[in-house]
Each structure stands twice: as structure tokens, then as C-alpha cells.
Design a protein around this motif. Structure first.
Motif, PDB file in Angstrom:
ATOM      1  N   TRP A  32     -55.499  39.655 -47.357  1.00 53.37           N
ATOM      2  CA  TRP A  32     -55.554  38.434 -46.555  1.00 53.37           C
ATOM      3  C   TRP A  32     -56.701  37.520 -46.975  1.00 53.37           C
ATOM      4  O   TRP A  32     -56.866  36.435 -46.427  1.00 53.37           O
ATOM      5  N   ILE A  69     -57.783  30.992 -36.180  1.00 55.18           N
ATOM      6  CA  ILE A  69     -56.383  31.147 -35.767  1.00 55.18           C
ATOM      7  C   ILE A  69     -55.718  32.247 -36.592  1.00 55.18           C
ATOM      8  O   ILE A  69     -54.965  33.069 -36.047  1.00 55.18           O
ATOM      9  N   SER A  70     -56.007  32.306 -37.897  1.00 51.85           N
ATOM     10  CA  SER A  70     -55.447  33.372 -38.744  1.00 51.85           C
ATOM     11  C   SER A  70     -55.913  34.743 -38.274  1.00 51.85           C
ATOM     12  O   SER A  70     -55.130  35.703 -38.241  1.00 51.85           O
ATOM     13  N   TYR A  72     -56.728  35.495 -35.231  1.00 58.76           N
ATOM     14  CA  TYR A  72     -55.997  35.704 -33.988  1.00 58.76           C
ATOM     15  C   TYR A  72     -54.593  36.237 -34.281  1.00 58.76           C
ATOM     16  O   TYR A  72     -54.124  37.163 -33.627  1.00 58.76           O
ATOM     17  N   GLU A  73     -53.939  35.662 -35.300  1.00 58.27           N
ATOM     18  CA  GLU A  73     -52.596  36.100 -35.674  1.00 58.27           C
ATOM     19  C   GLU A  73     -52.589  37.549 -36.171  1.00 58.27           C
ATOM     20  O   GLU A  73     -51.577  38.229 -36.071  1.00 58.27           O
ATOM     21  N   LEU A  74     -53.720  38.010 -36.701  1.00 60.40           N
ATOM     22  CA  LEU A  74     -53.865  39.401 -37.130  1.00 60.40           C
ATOM     23  C   LEU A  74     -54.247  40.320 -35.968  1.00 60.40           C
ATOM     24  O   LEU A  74     -54.416  41.515 -36.152  1.00 60.40           O
ATOM     25  N   HIS A  75     -54.411  39.740 -34.777  1.00 56.07           N
ATOM     26  CA  HIS A  75     -54.820  40.467 -33.576  1.00 56.07           C
ATOM     27  C   HIS A  75     -56.211  41.070 -33.720  1.00 56.07           C
ATOM     28  O   HIS A  75     -56.472  42.182 -33.257  1.00 56.07           O
TER      29      HIS A  75
END
Length: 88
Positions: A32, A69-70, A72-75
Motif C-alpha cells: 500500500w 482516508i486511505s 480509514y479504508e484499511l480500517h
């Protein structure tokens, strides 16, 4: 507006590049890195689990927001965000 407010505004800009250090709980996959604006990733084992530290240059606050935000998307749980340097 106080003198302190003026001083903060003169030393902090939302539209200038800066180097940031972001710490998250959990292991961010190294694959990532490019999606995370090419940030350098390092890992540390803690009692609470693995902690990932991301360090790199963000061109402005909008890019920093996109990075968060990225994550966040990965939790990922963000532990801290620190601006390290603005003289770049």
C-alpha cells in the motif's frame, strides 16, 4: 485575533509541503506504500500489537486528508499525526 493566533497562522500553512509522521495501530501492508503517497513504512511490536509508522512528504493538507482516508479504508486506528518539518 491575538498575537498568538497571528503567529500560528504565519508558521502553519495548509497549502505548503511538509513532512509528516503518522502512527497507526496494526500493520499497513507494504504493497500500500504507493497508494499512501509513497510514505516510508516501519513497524514496531508493542504490547497492544504491531504499530506502523509512516513518514513522508505531503504537498498540502488535501493530500494529507486523502492519506488519512486511505488509512480509514484499511480500517487502521490512527494513533498520531505529527508535522515534522516545513522547511522543505
Amino acid at each position: 485575533m491575538s498575537a498568538t493566533d497571528d503567529n500560528i497562522k504565519s508558521t502553519f500553512s495548509f497549502s505548503k509541503p511538509a513532512i509528516y509522521q503518522i502512527k497507526v495501530l496494526g500493520k499497513v501492508p507494504s504493497s500500500w506504500s504507493e497508494r499512501l503517497s509513497g510514505m516510508d513504512l516501519s513497524y514496531r511490536n508493542k504490547k497492544s500489537g504491531v504499530e506502523t509508522t509512516l513518514i513522508g512528504k505531503m504537498s498540502d493538507q488535501a493530500q494529507l486528508s486523502g492519506l488519512l482516508i486511505s488509512l480509514y479504508e484499511l480500517h487502521m486506528s490512527v494513533l498520531s499525526v505529527e508535522k515534522l518539518n516545513t522547511n522543505i
